[in-house]
Design a protein around this motif. Structure first.
Motif, PDB file in Angstrom:
ATOM      1  N   ALA A 136     -19.264  57.007  31.688  1.00 19.22           N
ATOM      2  CA  ALA A 136     -18.751  57.729  32.856  1.00 19.22           C
ATOM      3  C   ALA A 136     -19.231  59.176  32.853  1.00 19.22           C
ATOM      4  CB  ALA A 136     -17.228  57.671  32.885  1.00 19.22           C
ATOM      5  N   LEU A 137     -19.294  59.791  31.693  1.00 18.66           N
ATOM      6  CA  LEU A 137     -19.726  61.186  31.586  1.00 18.66           C
ATOM      7  C   LEU A 137     -21.204  61.358  31.942  1.00 18.66           C
ATOM      8  CD1 LEU A 137     -17.843  62.365  28.378  1.00 18.66           C
ATOM      9  CD2 LEU A 137     -17.502  63.229  30.701  1.00 18.66           C
ATOM     10  N   ILE A 138     -22.070  60.449  31.430  1.00 23.68           N
ATOM     11  CA  ILE A 138     -23.501  60.636  31.711  1.00 23.68           C
ATOM     12  C   ILE A 138     -23.812  60.329  33.177  1.00 23.68           C
ATOM     13  CG2 ILE A 138     -24.171  60.195  29.325  1.00 23.68           C
ATOM     14  CD1 ILE A 138     -25.195  57.455  30.205  1.00 23.68           C
ATOM     15  N   TYR A 139     -23.077  59.400  33.785  1.00 28.61           N
ATOM     16  CA  TYR A 139     -23.279  59.147  35.213  1.00 28.61           C
ATOM     17  C   TYR A 139     -22.728  60.302  36.051  1.00 28.61           C
ATOM     18  CZ  TYR A 139     -25.264  54.456  35.053  1.00 28.61           C
ATOM     19  OH  TYR A 139     -26.114  53.394  34.874  1.00 28.61           O
ATOM     20  N   SER A 140     -21.577  60.826  35.665  1.00 31.90           N
ATOM     21  CA  SER A 140     -21.013  61.978  36.379  1.00 31.90           C
ATOM     22  C   SER A 140     -21.915  63.198  36.237  1.00 31.90           C
ATOM     23  CB  SER A 140     -19.612  62.293  35.845  1.00 31.90           C
ATOM     24  OG  SER A 140     -18.710  61.260  36.148  1.00 31.90           O
ATOM     25  N   LEU A 141     -22.532  63.333  35.080  1.00 33.12           N
ATOM     26  CA  LEU A 141     -23.477  64.428  34.848  1.00 33.12           C
ATOM     27  C   LEU A 141     -24.656  64.320  35.807  1.00 33.12           C
ATOM     28  CD1 LEU A 141     -24.068  66.850  32.937  1.00 33.12           C
ATOM     29  CD2 LEU A 141     -25.313  65.257  31.476  1.00 33.12           C
ATOM     30  N   ALA A 142     -25.218  63.116  35.941  1.00 34.52           N
ATOM     31  CA  ALA A 142     -26.321  62.906  36.878  1.00 34.52           C
ATOM     32  C   ALA A 142     -25.888  63.184  38.303  1.00 34.52           C
ATOM     33  CB  ALA A 142     -26.845  61.471  36.756  1.00 34.52           C
ATOM     34  N   ILE A 143     -24.683  62.774  38.664  1.00 31.51           N
ATOM     35  CA  ILE A 143     -24.153  62.994  40.015  1.00 31.51           C
ATOM     36  C   ILE A 143     -24.046  64.486  40.306  1.00 31.51           C
ATOM     37  CG2 ILE A 143     -21.992  62.850  41.334  1.00 31.51           C
ATOM     38  CD1 ILE A 143     -21.705  59.982  40.118  1.00 31.51           C
ATOM     39  N   CYS A 144     -23.505  65.258  39.362  1.00 31.16           N
ATOM     40  CA  CYS A 144     -23.346  66.699  39.572  1.00 31.16           C
ATOM     41  C   CYS A 144     -24.693  67.415  39.655  1.00 31.16           C
ATOM     42  CB  CYS A 144     -22.492  67.299  38.458  1.00 31.16           C
ATOM     43  SG  CYS A 144     -20.742  66.869  38.566  1.00 31.16           S
ATOM     44  N   VAL A 145     -25.660  67.007  38.830  1.00 32.48           N
ATOM     45  CA  VAL A 145     -26.993  67.614  38.875  1.00 32.48           C
ATOM     46  C   VAL A 145     -27.637  67.371  40.235  1.00 32.48           C
ATOM     47  CG1 VAL A 145     -29.336  67.485  37.947  1.00 32.48           C
ATOM     48  CG2 VAL A 145     -27.391  67.555  36.393  1.00 32.48           C
ATOM     49  N   LEU A 146     -27.587  66.141  40.717  1.00 33.02           N
ATOM     50  CA  LEU A 146     -28.205  65.813  42.007  1.00 33.02           C
ATOM     51  C   LEU A 146     -27.473  66.502  43.157  1.00 33.02           C
ATOM     52  CD1 LEU A 146     -28.941  62.008  41.452  1.00 33.02           C
ATOM     53  CD2 LEU A 146     -30.581  63.894  41.455  1.00 33.02           C
ATOM     54  N   ALA A 147     -26.139  66.566  43.090  1.00 29.01           N
ATOM     55  CA  ALA A 147     -25.379  67.273  44.136  1.00 29.01           C
ATOM     56  C   ALA A 147     -25.738  68.752  44.151  1.00 29.01           C
ATOM     57  CB  ALA A 147     -23.876  67.089  43.898  1.00 29.01           C
ATOM     58  N   LEU A 148     -25.906  69.337  42.976  1.00 29.48           N
ATOM     59  CA  LEU A 148     -26.297  70.746  42.862  1.00 29.48           C
ATOM     60  C   LEU A 148     -27.655  70.984  43.524  1.00 29.48           C
ATOM     61  CD1 LEU A 148     -25.496  73.489  41.455  1.00 29.48           C
ATOM     62  CD2 LEU A 148     -26.905  72.739  39.541  1.00 29.48           C
ATOM     63  N   LEU A 149     -28.606  70.093  43.283  1.00 24.90           N
ATOM     64  CA  LEU A 149     -29.947  70.239  43.863  1.00 24.90           C
ATOM     65  C   LEU A 149     -29.919  70.047  45.374  1.00 24.90           C
ATOM     66  CD1 LEU A 149     -32.097  68.326  41.200  1.00 24.90           C
ATOM     67  CD2 LEU A 149     -31.690  70.784  41.382  1.00 24.90           C
ATOM     68  N   ILE A 150     -29.137  69.088  45.844  1.00 27.04           N
ATOM     69  CA  ILE A 150     -29.045  68.833  47.287  1.00 27.04           C
ATOM     70  C   ILE A 150     -28.444  70.037  48.007  1.00 27.04           C
ATOM     71  CG2 ILE A 150     -27.865  67.463  49.045  1.00 27.04           C
ATOM     72  CD1 ILE A 150     -30.210  65.999  47.867  1.00 27.04           C
ATOM     73  N   ILE A 151     -27.395  70.622  47.453  1.00 29.33           N
ATOM     74  CA  ILE A 151     -26.791  71.815  48.065  1.00 29.33           C
ATOM     75  C   ILE A 151     -27.784  72.962  48.049  1.00 29.33           C
ATOM     76  CG2 ILE A 151     -25.013  73.592  47.741  1.00 29.33           C
ATOM     77  CD1 ILE A 151     -23.109  71.365  46.860  1.00 29.33           C
ATOM     78  N   GLY A 152     -28.574  73.062  46.970  1.00 33.54           N
ATOM     79  CA  GLY A 152     -29.571  74.126  46.875  1.00 33.54           C
ATOM     80  C   GLY A 152     -30.640  74.033  47.945  1.00 33.54           C
ATOM     81  N   ILE A 153     -31.180  72.832  48.182  1.00 34.78           N
ATOM     82  CA  ILE A 153     -32.240  72.714  49.195  1.00 34.78           C
ATOM     83  C   ILE A 153     -31.681  72.772  50.616  1.00 34.78           C
ATOM     84  CG2 ILE A 153     -33.790  71.409  47.690  1.00 34.78           C
ATOM     85  CD1 ILE A 153     -32.990  68.893  49.243  1.00 34.78           C
ATOM     86  N   GLY A 154     -30.377  72.473  50.778  1.00 33.20           N
ATOM     87  CA  GLY A 154     -29.783  72.495  52.105  1.00 33.20           C
ATOM     88  C   GLY A 154     -29.250  73.852  52.523  1.00 33.20           C
ATOM     89  N   TYR A 155     -29.269  74.817  51.610  1.00 34.99           N
ATOM     90  CA  TYR A 155     -28.666  76.130  51.885  1.00 34.99           C
ATOM     91  C   TYR A 155     -29.270  76.795  53.110  1.00 34.99           C
ATOM     92  CZ  TYR A 155     -27.602  81.087  51.370  1.00 34.99           C
ATOM     93  OH  TYR A 155     -27.217  82.381  51.606  1.00 34.99           O
ATOM     94  N   GLU A 156     -30.602  76.732  53.259  1.00 30.48           N
ATOM     95  CA  GLU A 156     -31.259  77.404  54.385  1.00 30.48           C
ATOM     96  C   GLU A 156     -30.774  76.864  55.721  1.00 30.48           C
ATOM     97  OE1 GLU A 156     -33.410  80.077  54.236  1.00 30.48           O
ATOM     98  OE2 GLU A 156     -32.684  80.042  52.167  1.00 30.48           O
ATOM     99  N   ARG A 157     -30.434  75.573  55.784  1.00 33.04           N
ATOM    100  CA  ARG A 157     -29.912  74.999  57.027  1.00 33.04           C
ATOM    101  C   ARG A 157     -28.423  75.282  57.176  1.00 33.04           C
ATOM    102  NH1 ARG A 157     -34.096  75.423  57.992  1.00 33.04           N
ATOM    103  NH2 ARG A 157     -35.789  73.956  58.384  1.00 33.04           N
ATOM    104  N   PHE A 158     -27.685  75.210  56.075  1.00 33.75           N
ATOM    105  CA  PHE A 158     -26.243  75.446  56.145  1.00 33.75           C
ATOM    106  C   PHE A 158     -25.932  76.856  56.644  1.00 33.75           C
ATOM    107  CE2 PHE A 158     -25.836  72.241  52.488  1.00 33.75           C
ATOM    108  CZ  PHE A 158     -25.626  71.189  53.373  1.00 33.75           C
TER     109      PHE A 158
END
Length: 457
Positions: free
Chosen positions: A66-88
């Protein structure tokens, strides 16, 4: 559990930070929450202890998987928010809502990795899904966005209803909602109950709906096409990895033994074949960027489902690597679509990208090569791991998957050819923000360096 609380707090703070009407505060608080969660999970993986050991919750268990999957989820969410910032930040009044919804959806994804009973699974599924229903329709100036929101809501609600109906049948056969207790009850049965078999089929149907596998894929192209780029990237990465792990966990623990495994495996094999051919053959004729990604995503669902029928002892780690590698590729290619910002979302709009921004073109090409499974990208190693472990039990199915991989190379190379082709007329240079550049470098390392590290392990 403490990482879950930190991520939730980050989402809550980002909502209140929106009152200042300064988007960087909103994004900063959300990213701080995700980074805090990542640090806590890494510490817990290394030490085996949570910071708040006194917190005990019924229905949730953050074990190593559960921890390693949650870790992957948080990393990908962090990257998605980062690339979407210019539109947000283009709409500062609603930036807090956008980021907050994505953060709360991430919380739902983390719950889906740690559930120990069916009720908690359903709670996580709805926390994950409901914010995405809203986010898919957040582009108010585009009718396709409203259509995407409505279609995703209707099909998602229908799938949730099917799951609850199936769960009722499983409860009728076993008398419990807890995963381990369901497993024990099934093992005690002298013969499979027809009630249980109906329930398993209904739950599997809801799973197929949620991940967008054929023949229940019809919502996926329209939703991907109409949703904003960042939301499409979130659905293709975070939502997929959490849904796949949650259902693999359920089917491995509850329904993964004896005659019951054979019963649902045969049905799933048929769906894998249909999914691979529907996704690839439909992608061949696409002229729109996000619709191509939608059919590509359907095809990757087919590849990923091989994990369910492989019988591999390393199924959970195979799935983790494949979906994490796929997530990096999605982040890279979605960033390209965001930067090009073509209102009609045409693949032709990528023409001349190599001259407009060489770095962005390189990221786009590597992302497409990774999606195609070309070495030395992480996408290649992900496919190799899944295919090789499935070969022993389903070699003929792996051969079908390899044929489809060859088909997919054609349309990925066609997009690469468009990227490197010169534009018909002079175009404006594309400038990337420092945050976007950092995110793209991380994604590039994930698609290249990450694969080399795993190949040596």
């Amino acid at each position: 559990m403490d990482a879950l609380l930190i991520v939730f707090a980050g989402g809550l703070i980002s909502l209140f930070a929106a009152f200042a009407k300064k988007p960087f505060l909103v994004v900063g608080s959300a990213m701080a929450g995700l980074l805090g969660g990542i640090i806590v999970m890494i510490n817990q993986l290394q030490t085996g202890k949570a910071f708040f050991d006194f917190l005990k919750y019924e229905g949730l268990l953050f074990d190593e998987l559960a921890l390693i999957y949650s870790l992957a989820i948080c990393v990908l969410a962090l990257l998605i928010i980062g690339i979407g910032y210019e539109r947000f930040k283009e709409n500062p009044v609603h930036t807090g809502e956008y980021i907050g919804l994505l953060m709360f959806s991430t919380v739902g994804a983390m719950i889906m990795t740690a559930y120990t009973d069916m009720f908690m699974f359903f709670l996580g599924l709805e926390i994950l899904s409901i914010p995405i229903y809203v986010m898919a329709g957040s582009n108010k100036s585009d009718a396709r966005s409203s259509e995407a929101s409505l279609k995703y809501f209707l099909t998602g609600s229908f799938a949730s209803g099917i799951f609850l109906f199936g769960l009722a049948w499983v409860y009728g056969a076993t008398g419990t909602f807890k995963l381990l207790e369901i497993q024990a009850k099934i093992q005690e049965m002298e013969s499979l109950s027809p009630i249980l078999m109906i329930g398993v089929l209904l739950i599997m149907a809801s799973f197929i709906f949620k991940i967008g596998a054929a023949p229940f894929h019809f919502w996926s192209p329209d939703v991907y096409d109409g949703a904003p780029h960042a939301v499409t990237g979130f659905m293709a990465s975070v939502v997929k990895i959490s849904a796949f792990y949650a259902f693999l966990k359920m089917f491995a623990i509850c329904f993964g033994m004896g005659e019951l495994y054979t019963f649902w495996k045969d049905a799933l094999v048929v769906m894998i074949i249909i999914t691979l051919f529907v996704g690839n053959l439909s992608a061949l004729r696409q002229v729109k960027f996000k619709r191509l990604l939608a059919y590509s995503s359907i095809t990757h669902v087919g590849y990923t489902l091989l994990v369910f029928v492989s019988g591999s002892m390393n199924a959970f780690t195979d799935l983790w690597f494949y979906m994490f590698a796929y997530g990096f590729s999605i982040v890279g290619i979605i960033a390209v679509g965001l930067a090009v910002n073509d209102q009609e979302d045409r693949i032709e709009a990528l023409r001349g990208l190599g001259k407009r921004n060489p770095f962005l073109a390189i990221v786009g090409i590597v992302s497409l090569l990774s999606l195609a499974g070309i070495p030395p990208t992480s996408g290649f190693f992900g496919k190799y791991i899944v295919f090789s472990n499935a070969w022993a039990s389903a070699s003929w199915l792996v051969i079908i998957a390899l044929i489809n991989s060859a088909i997919s190379i054609y349309y990925y190379l066609k997009v690469i050819g468009t990227i490197v082709s010169p534009a018909e007329h002079e175009q404006e240079k594309i400038k990337l923000s420092p945050l976007t550049v950092i995110v793209l470098i991380i994604a590039l390392v994930g698609m290249l360096g990450f694969s080399f590290v795993i190949s040596w392990l």
